[in-house]
Design a protein around this motif. Structure first.
Motif, PDB file in Angstrom:
ATOM      1  N   ASN A 165       0.793  -1.224   0.000  1.00 27.86           N
ATOM      2  CA  ASN A 165       0.000   0.000   0.000  1.00 27.86           C
ATOM      3  C   ASN A 165       0.829   1.279   0.000  1.00 27.86           C
ATOM      4  O   ASN A 165       0.321   2.351  -0.293  1.00 27.86           O
ATOM      5  CB  ASN A 165      -0.950  -0.001   1.206  1.00 27.86           C
ATOM      6  N   PHE A 166       2.123   1.171   0.358  1.00 26.84           N
ATOM      7  CA  PHE A 166       2.956   2.369   0.349  1.00 26.84           C
ATOM      8  C   PHE A 166       3.214   2.868  -1.074  1.00 26.84           C
ATOM      9  O   PHE A 166       3.632   4.010  -1.274  1.00 26.84           O
ATOM     10  CB  PHE A 166       4.284   2.109   1.061  1.00 26.84           C
ATOM     11  N   LEU A 167       2.957   2.009  -2.067  1.00 24.97           N
ATOM     12  CA  LEU A 167       3.114   2.430  -3.459  1.00 24.97           C
ATOM     13  C   LEU A 167       1.881   3.230  -3.878  1.00 24.97           C
ATOM     14  O   LEU A 167       1.003   2.743  -4.578  1.00 24.97           O
ATOM     15  CB  LEU A 167       3.313   1.218  -4.374  1.00 24.97           C
ATOM     16  N   SER A 168       1.842   4.470  -3.457  1.00 26.58           N
ATOM     17  CA  SER A 168       0.697   5.320  -3.764  1.00 26.58           C
ATOM     18  C   SER A 168       0.731   5.738  -5.230  1.00 26.58           C
ATOM     19  O   SER A 168       1.770   5.678  -5.898  1.00 26.58           O
ATOM     20  CB  SER A 168       0.715   6.575  -2.882  1.00 26.58           C
ATOM     21  N   GLU A 169      -0.411   6.178  -5.715  1.00 30.57           N
ATOM     22  CA  GLU A 169      -0.499   6.628  -7.103  1.00 30.57           C
ATOM     23  C   GLU A 169       0.437   7.810  -7.352  1.00 30.57           C
ATOM     24  O   GLU A 169       1.121   7.883  -8.379  1.00 30.57           O
ATOM     25  CB  GLU A 169      -1.943   7.020  -7.429  1.00 30.57           C
ATOM     26  N   ARG A 170       0.482   8.707  -6.400  1.00 30.44           N
ATOM     27  CA  ARG A 170       1.332   9.888  -6.545  1.00 30.44           C
ATOM     28  C   ARG A 170       2.802   9.503  -6.631  1.00 30.44           C
ATOM     29  O   ARG A 170       3.558  10.024  -7.463  1.00 30.44           O
ATOM     30  CB  ARG A 170       1.099  10.831  -5.373  1.00 30.44           C
ATOM     31  N   ILE A 217       5.742   2.312 -14.644  1.00 31.82           N
ATOM     32  CA  ILE A 217       4.582   2.532 -15.503  1.00 31.82           C
ATOM     33  C   ILE A 217       3.647   1.320 -15.460  1.00 31.82           C
ATOM     34  O   ILE A 217       2.422   1.458 -15.469  1.00 31.82           O
ATOM     35  CB  ILE A 217       5.003   2.865 -16.959  1.00 31.82           C
ATOM     36  N   ASN A 218       4.228   0.126 -15.356  1.00 35.32           N
ATOM     37  CA  ASN A 218       3.386  -1.073 -15.280  1.00 35.32           C
ATOM     38  C   ASN A 218       2.702  -1.204 -13.927  1.00 35.32           C
ATOM     39  O   ASN A 218       1.543  -1.619 -13.851  1.00 35.32           O
ATOM     40  CB  ASN A 218       4.224  -2.317 -15.588  1.00 35.32           C
ATOM     41  N   LEU A 219       3.406  -0.830 -12.869  1.00 34.49           N
ATOM     42  CA  LEU A 219       2.770  -0.849 -11.550  1.00 34.49           C
ATOM     43  C   LEU A 219       1.677   0.205 -11.472  1.00 34.49           C
ATOM     44  O   LEU A 219       0.618  -0.022 -10.868  1.00 34.49           O
ATOM     45  CB  LEU A 219       3.812  -0.616 -10.452  1.00 34.49           C
ATOM     46  N   LEU A 220       1.923   1.364 -12.077  1.00 32.49           N
ATOM     47  CA  LEU A 220       0.921   2.432 -12.093  1.00 32.49           C
ATOM     48  C   LEU A 220      -0.335   1.980 -12.829  1.00 32.49           C
ATOM     49  O   LEU A 220      -1.464   2.193 -12.347  1.00 32.49           O
ATOM     50  CB  LEU A 220       1.508   3.677 -12.757  1.00 32.49           C
ATOM     51  N   LEU A 221      -0.160   1.354 -13.981  1.00 34.70           N
ATOM     52  CA  LEU A 221      -1.311   0.853 -14.744  1.00 34.70           C
ATOM     53  C   LEU A 221      -2.033  -0.255 -13.979  1.00 34.70           C
ATOM     54  O   LEU A 221      -3.268  -0.288 -13.937  1.00 34.70           O
ATOM     55  CB  LEU A 221      -0.845   0.331 -16.102  1.00 34.70           C
ATOM     56  N   ALA A 222      -1.256  -1.164 -13.383  1.00 34.07           N
ATOM     57  CA  ALA A 222      -1.849  -2.315 -12.708  1.00 34.07           C
ATOM     58  C   ALA A 222      -2.635  -1.916 -11.464  1.00 34.07           C
ATOM     59  O   ALA A 222      -3.687  -2.482 -11.170  1.00 34.07           O
ATOM     60  CB  ALA A 222      -0.757  -3.324 -12.337  1.00 34.07           C
TER      61      ALA A 222
END
Length: 353
Positions: A73-78, A128-133
Motif C-alpha cells: 500500500n505504500f506504493l501510492s499513485e502519486r 509505468i506497469n505498476l501504475l497501470l496495474a
C-alpha cells in the motif's frame, strides 16, 4: 471457449514465439547472404529447448490462491507517477549529455547505454506497469507512448518493445483492451519495432543496407541463429565466463563476437547461445526448465501489482529470444518475480488441480 477468455499471454507464448523466430530465421537464411540454410542441429536444439521450457511450465501443477490484502500500500499513485516522470527526465538528461539523438547516430548509440539509462529504463518500465496495474487511468496511456518515444530515441528496439508490449499485457489482464484498442496497440508496437530497427541500421557508419524494413527482420533472425549455429560446436568451452561477466564487468555480447567470430563486434546469439557456450546442453536444459517453471509460478500469482511484474518478465523473456539474457539489469526483472513470490509466501494456498 470464448475468444475473450483465452489467456494469450500465458508462459507457453514463449514457445510459440521461439518457433516463429526459428521459422523466420530459416526463411531468412535462404533469402539473404547466408551460404547454407540453418543446420538440422540448430533446429533440433531449439525444439529441445522448447520442450524443456514446456516441461518446466507444466510442472507447476497447482492452482494458487493469493490473499490480496497485502498489496504494498505504500506504493501510492502519486509516488508511482513521480517515479515515472523522474525516469523520463533522466532519459532526456541522458540524451542531452550524449550531445544528440543516438537513433540517428551510430557513434552516439554505441555510448547510449550509460549509467543514467541503466537507472532510467528499468525505473520507467517497472513504475509505468505498476501504475497501470494498481491505478489504471486512460490518461496514463499517454505516458506509455511518451516513454516509448523517448527511450526509442536511444536507438534500441528492445526498449520500445519492453515498454509497449509489457504495458499491452498489463492492460490485457486488467481487461482494459477492447478489440479496437488491441488493433491500435499492436499496430503501434509493430511500427515501433520495424521503424527503430530500420532507422538505427541506416545510421551505422560504413554499412549500406539494401533490405527493406520487413526483410531486415528476417535477416536479423537468420543472422542471430547463424551465430548460435557457430556456438554449438563450442558448447561448454567458456566454463561460465559469460555468466560471470553478466554479474561483474565487461560486455558479454562483445566477448561472444570475439570468441565465436574472432572480431570485435557486439552480437546477439539467441536465448540459448550464452548459456550453451558456457555450460553446453546441460546448462541450456537447466535454464529453460527454470524459466518455464518460474514464469508459470509468477503467472499464477499475478494479482494487483503482480500483473505488472508478470507482464515485464514475460515481455523481456520474449525479447531474450533474440538478444539473450546477457544484461544484469534485465535479470533484475526476474528478481522482481522472486520478490513477488516472497511477499505473498505466507498468503499462498496450494490446491491441486
Amino acid at each position: 471457449m470464448k475468444f475473450e477468455k483465452i489467456d494469450f499471454f500465458q508462459p507457453l507464448l514463449v514457445v510459440v514465439a521461439i518457433l516463429v523466430f526459428l521459422v523466420m530465421g530459416y526463411i531468412g537464411s535462404f533469402n539473404y547472404r547466408f551460404e547454407d540454410p540453418l543446420k538440422l542441429e540448430v533446429i533440433l536444439t531449439v525444439i529441445f529447448a522448447c520442450i524443456i521450457f514446456t516441461v518446466g511450465a507444466v510442472c507447476i501443477k497447482y492452482k494458487i490462491k493469493v490473499d490480496e490484502t497485502k498489496n504494498l500500500n505504500f506504493l501510492s499513485e502519486r509516488l508511482l507517477l513521480i517515479l515515472v516522470i523522474a525516469a523520463l527526465i533522466l532519459q532526456a538528461l541522458n540524451m542531452i549529455l550524449l550531445g544528440g539523438i543516438p537513433l540517428f547516430n551510430s557513434v552516439l548509440k554505441s555510448n547510449a547505454t550509460t549509467n543514467i539509462w541503466r537507472i532510467a529504463y528499468p525505473l520507467f518500465l517497472i513504475m509505468i506497469n505498476l501504475l497501470l496495474a494498481k491505478y489504471y487511468n486512460k490518461k496514463y496511456l499517454l505516458l506509455v507512448i511518451l516513454g516509448a518515444l523517448i527511450f526509442g530515441l536511444n536507438g534500441y528496439r528492445t526498449s520500445v518493445l519492453g515498454i509497449l508490449v509489457s504495458s499491452f499485457i498489463t492492460l490485457f489482464y486488467l481487461k482494459k483492451i477492447s478489440r479496437k484498442m488491441g488493433i491500435i496497440f499492436i499496430a503501434i508496437i509493430a511500427v515501433g519495432l520495424i521503424a527503430v530497427g530500420y532507422i538505427a541500421s541506416q545510421s551505422i557508419a560504413n554499412q549500406h543496407w539494401t533490405l527493406n524494413p520487413l526483410e531486415l527482420l528476417f535477416y536479423r533472425a537468420a543472422f542471430t541463429l547463424e551465430v548460435f549455429e557457430k556456438i554449438i560446436p563450442l558448447g561448454g568451452t567458456t566454463h561460465g565466463h559469460i555468466l560471470s561477466m553478466i554479474f561483474s564487468s565487461g560486455s558479454p555480447r562483445t566477448f561472444i563476437g570475439q570468441y565465436v567470430l574472432h572480431y570485435d563486434v557486439c552480437l546477439t546469439s539467441t536465448m540459448f547461445g550464452p548459456v550453451y557456450l558456457d555450460f553446453g546442453l546441460i546448462g541450456l536444459t537447466i535454464q529453460m526448465l527454470f524459466m518455464g517453471a518460474f514464469l508459470q509460478l509468477v503467472h499464477k500469482i499475478k494479482k494487483g501489482i503482480g500483473v505488472g511484474i508478470y507482464s515485464i518478465m514475460l515481455t523481456h523473456t520474449l525479447i531474450w529470444i533474440e538478444t539473450g539474457p546477457t544484461d544484469i539489469m534485465i535479470w533484475f526483472l526476474y528478481l522482481l518475480g522472486l520478490i513477488l513470490i516472497l511477499i505473498n509466501f505466507n498468503y499462498i494456498k496450494l490446491n491441486k488441480n
